[in-house]
Design a protein around this motif. Structure first.
Motif, PDB file in Angstrom:
ATOM      1  N   GLU A   1       0.899  -1.195   0.170  1.00 19.47           N
ATOM      2  CA  GLU A   1      -0.056  -0.038  -0.014  1.00 19.47           C
ATOM      3  C   GLU A   1       0.881   1.321   0.084  1.00 19.47           C
ATOM      4  OE1 GLU A   1      -3.349   0.054   2.649  1.00 19.47           O
ATOM      5  OE2 GLU A   1      -3.395  -1.947   2.810  1.00 19.47           O
ATOM      6  N   LEU A   2       1.948   1.248   0.496  1.00 14.62           N
ATOM      7  CA  LEU A   2       3.064   2.351   0.383  1.00 14.62           C
ATOM      8  C   LEU A   2       3.511   2.699  -1.024  1.00 14.62           C
ATOM      9  CD1 LEU A   2       5.453   1.307   3.053  1.00 14.62           C
ATOM     10  CD2 LEU A   2       3.691   2.749   3.248  1.00 14.62           C
ATOM     11  N   LYS A   3       2.972   1.944  -2.225  1.00 13.82           N
ATOM     12  CA  LYS A   3       3.284   2.603  -3.348  1.00 13.82           C
ATOM     13  C   LYS A   3       2.188   3.482  -3.733  1.00 13.82           C
ATOM     14  CE  LYS A   3       4.935  -1.855  -5.199  1.00 13.82           C
ATOM     15  NZ  LYS A   3       4.647  -3.210  -6.128  1.00 13.82           N
ATOM     16  N   ASN A   4       1.264   3.697  -2.951  1.00 14.70           N
ATOM     17  CA  ASN A   4       0.085   4.525  -3.329  1.00 14.70           C
ATOM     18  C   ASN A   4       0.405   6.052  -2.513  1.00 14.70           C
ATOM     19  OD1 ASN A   4      -1.180   2.894  -5.014  1.00 14.70           O
ATOM     20  ND2 ASN A   4      -2.240   1.791  -3.206  1.00 14.70           N
ATOM     21  N   VAL A   5       1.576   5.967  -1.604  1.00 13.27           N
ATOM     22  CA  VAL A   5       1.660   7.043  -0.876  1.00 13.27           C
ATOM     23  C   VAL A   5       2.782   7.794  -1.404  1.00 13.27           C
ATOM     24  CG1 VAL A   5       2.102   7.796   1.368  1.00 13.27           C
ATOM     25  CG2 VAL A   5       0.864   6.028   1.232  1.00 13.27           C
ATOM     26  N   THR A   6       2.397   8.956  -1.837  1.00 17.82           N
ATOM     27  CA  THR A   6       3.782   9.810  -2.259  1.00 17.82           C
ATOM     28  C   THR A   6       4.660  10.229  -1.437  1.00 17.82           C
ATOM     29  OG1 THR A   6       2.270  10.464  -4.284  1.00 17.82           O
ATOM     30  CG2 THR A   6       4.462  11.784  -3.824  1.00 17.82           C
ATOM     31  N   PHE A   7       6.098  10.150  -1.370  1.00 11.04           N
ATOM     32  CA  PHE A   7       6.931  10.619  -0.721  1.00 11.04           C
ATOM     33  C   PHE A   7       7.382  11.898  -0.974  1.00 11.04           C
ATOM     34  CE2 PHE A   7      11.878  10.848   0.110  1.00 11.04           C
ATOM     35  CZ  PHE A   7      11.526  11.398   1.548  1.00 11.04           C
ATOM     36  N   GLN A   8       7.943  12.327  -2.062  1.00 11.30           N
ATOM     37  CA  GLN A   8       8.236  13.357  -2.877  1.00 11.30           C
ATOM     38  C   GLN A   8       7.963  13.206  -4.353  1.00 11.30           C
ATOM     39  OE1 GLN A   8      10.700  15.101  -4.667  1.00 11.30           O
ATOM     40  NE2 GLN A   8      10.105  17.159  -4.117  1.00 11.30           N
ATOM     41  N   GLU A   9       7.485  14.166  -4.738  1.00 12.66           N
ATOM     42  CA  GLU A   9       6.913  14.147  -6.422  1.00 12.66           C
ATOM     43  C   GLU A   9       8.266  13.476  -7.224  1.00 12.66           C
ATOM     44  OE1 GLU A   9       5.256  16.854 -10.014  1.00 12.66           O
ATOM     45  OE2 GLU A   9       5.769  17.816  -7.976  1.00 12.66           O
ATOM     46  N   LYS A  10       9.366  14.084  -6.958  1.00 10.56           N
ATOM     47  CA  LYS A  10      10.370  13.694  -7.913  1.00 10.56           C
ATOM     48  C   LYS A  10      11.128  12.343  -7.282  1.00 10.56           C
ATOM     49  CE  LYS A  10      11.315  18.303  -9.855  1.00 10.56           C
ATOM     50  NZ  LYS A  10      12.234  19.385  -9.965  1.00 10.56           N
ATOM     51  N   LEU A  11      10.905  12.035  -6.287  1.00 10.20           N
ATOM     52  CA  LEU A  11      11.588  10.682  -5.433  1.00 10.20           C
ATOM     53  C   LEU A  11      10.753   9.379  -5.454  1.00 10.20           C
ATOM     54  CD1 LEU A  11      13.284  12.923  -2.768  1.00 10.20           C
ATOM     55  CD2 LEU A  11      14.332  11.930  -4.849  1.00 10.20           C
ATOM     56  N   GLY A  12       9.224   9.578  -5.841  1.00  4.01           N
ATOM     57  CA  GLY A  12       8.599   8.479  -5.998  1.00  4.01           C
ATOM     58  C   GLY A  12       7.711   8.318  -4.543  1.00  4.01           C
TER      59      GLY A  12
END
Length: 474
Positions: free
Chosen positions: A363-374
């Motif tokens: 589910e962490l794939k659906n949580v943005t860390f930072q726009e340019k860092l995935g």
């Protein structure tokens, strides 16, 4: 004892000792958020003393008072400004005089601004060339006159961390200003700010004594407010709360969990503190300790309690802003509100356990860390890669555990409990890891990888936590 004497020059040049006057300033407003009360008082004091220094007004003892509805200072100040010799530099000689040596508009304007005749200007040599200058002897004005002009400017220019405007005014303050008390030796310092005229009136407790309180003498400020259910001294309120907590502890047979930050917060939430003991159902004691404490502390500003062995007790202490006459009403209301919050926490805690912590990683794939860092999932993979690299050099035997802890360390971000209580990220991850059957050192690393959270914070207690913490911060 207040030092109320100051030394100044007499008319014959010989120093004389004079008695200081008592300046009382109180800015009354709607309730200021607790975290801003100390900062607001600090800024008011700093700006006022800076003004005194720049204006050659001697001052002595400063007493500070604050509640959610007022910031106040009681200061010993000189009756008048010191006489001053002011040297000023104006325009260059070339700009001040024409080719025939006659003063230009620049010279006459500079002289006019200093209140002198243009003939009194002199030429001073500087590294940048010749400039017009003047030295003026300026007599000190009465302090009350200076403050009458400057106090509105000082109040309106306070650099507050967060402020608001209200009505059609451009004035900014924490919350709408309701009254301004400003007196010097019990004489009102006259001025107007945002349609509010200064006076010698304060106000009592919003509910217990909402009437106006005339402050005839600054020395009676604290006692008059106290008669009207306002404890203006922060330290006195804090001591009252601490004393009340101790009394409840002895009656309840358990102790409040020490929390200096919460004590400071509740001190600045109330004007008339009354600690009240409340209880909740034992079924909520099955919740993790930090989750219970957070529900009480962060959301309700209650002190959680524990027994002599450090086990959570089904009791809490709320700090009421009312008198003891309605303690039962406050107790019932506090218990009702807390019950709802605990029920939310219990729901999330039970619901989160439907999945093992490892199963939440996707589910962490659906949580943005930072726009340019995935995504946060990408972040976890980077942490895992770095942890493997560090473990290979420090302790290869821990490589596999370090990588597993790295992939799990952010998984609790998608749980209901952390969504509701973000400050528990890491701790809830550790809790769910233990419930999911993860090895204890891996679970501990999930919590400790955030350490240190700030300067002086504790460091990870185990090597895996240290490895993951370093990887997370690189």
């Amino acid at each position: 004892m207040r030092s109320r004497l100051y030394e100044t020059a007499g008319s014959n040049g010989i120093s004389v000792v004079k008695k200081m006057k008592s300046l009382l300033i109180e800015i009354g407003s709607e309730e200021i958020p607790a975290r801003f009360v100390p900062k607001g008082l600090e800024l008011l004091k700093a700006d006022l003393t800076k003004f005194f220094d720049e204006s050659s007004i001697s001052y002595g003892t400063i007493s500070e008072y604050a509640t959610p509805r007022r910031l106040a200072l009681l200061i010993d100040v000189a009756e008048k400004q010191e006489d001053r010799t002011i040297s000023s530099t104006g325009p260059s000689k070339k700009a001040a005089y024409d080719k025939d040596g006659n003063p230009t508009k620049a010279a006459t304007g500079f002289a006019r601004s200093l209140g002198i005749d243009v003939s009194e200007l002199t030429i001073r040599e500087t590294d940048k060339g010749d400039y017009v200058s003047a030295t003026v002897e300026k007599k000190g004005s009465p302090t009350i006159d200076v403050l009458s002009e400057e106090l509105p400017k000082i109040i309106s220019s306070l650099k507050l961390p967060k402020s608001m405007r209200w009505g059609d005014s451009s004035l900014r303050y924490f919350r709408p200003i309701q009254w301004i008390l400003a007196t010097l030796d019990n004489k009102v310092i006259p001025f107007e700010l945002n349609g509010i005229k200064s006076g010698d009136v304060s106000y009592g407790h919003r509910f217990l004594s909402p009437k106006a309180v005339k402050i005839k003498e600054s020395g009676s400020y604290l006692s008059l407010l106290k008669k009207n259910h306002v404890i203006a001294d922060c330290n006195e309120r804090k001591n009252m709360i601490s004393k009340g907590i101790k009394e409840i502890e002895s009656l309840a047979g358990c102790r409040a969990i020490e929390d200096e930050e919460l004590l400071e917060t509740v001190t600045n939430l109330v004007e008339h503190p009354t600690p009240v003991l409340g209880n909740f159902e034992d079924k909520y004691l099955s919740l993790p300790k930090e989750l219970l404490i957070t529900v009480m502390r962060s959301h309700q500003k209650y002190f959680a309690m524990e027994d002599a062995e450090g086990n959570m007790a089904s009791s809490f202490i709320a700090i009421s802003n009312m008198n003891t006459a309605i303690n039962d009403t406050v107790k019932r209301g506090s218990e009702r509100v807390l019950r709802a919050r605990l029920e939310d926490a219990r729901f999330y805690f039970i619901d989160d356990q439907k999945n093992k912590l490892w199963d939440l990683i996707e589910e962490l794939k659906n949580v943005t860390f930072q726009e340019k860092l995935g995504s946060v999932y990408d972040k976890a993979e980077r942490i895992s890669s770095l942890s493997a690299h560090i473990a290979d050099r420090l302790n290869p035997a821990l490589k596999e555990k370090a990588q597993r802890a790295s992939m799990l360390c952010k998984a609790d971000l998608v749980t209901g409990a952390v969504g509701e209580f973000p400050e528990l990220q890491g701790y809830m991850g550790m809790t769910y890891a233990n419930i999911s059957g993860e090895e204890s050192d891996v679970a501990t690393a999930i919590n400790e990888h955030y350490m240190p959270r700030f300067a002086g914070d504790s460091l990870p207690s185990e090597e895996i936590g240290t490895i993951v913490s370093l990887s997370d911060k690189l």
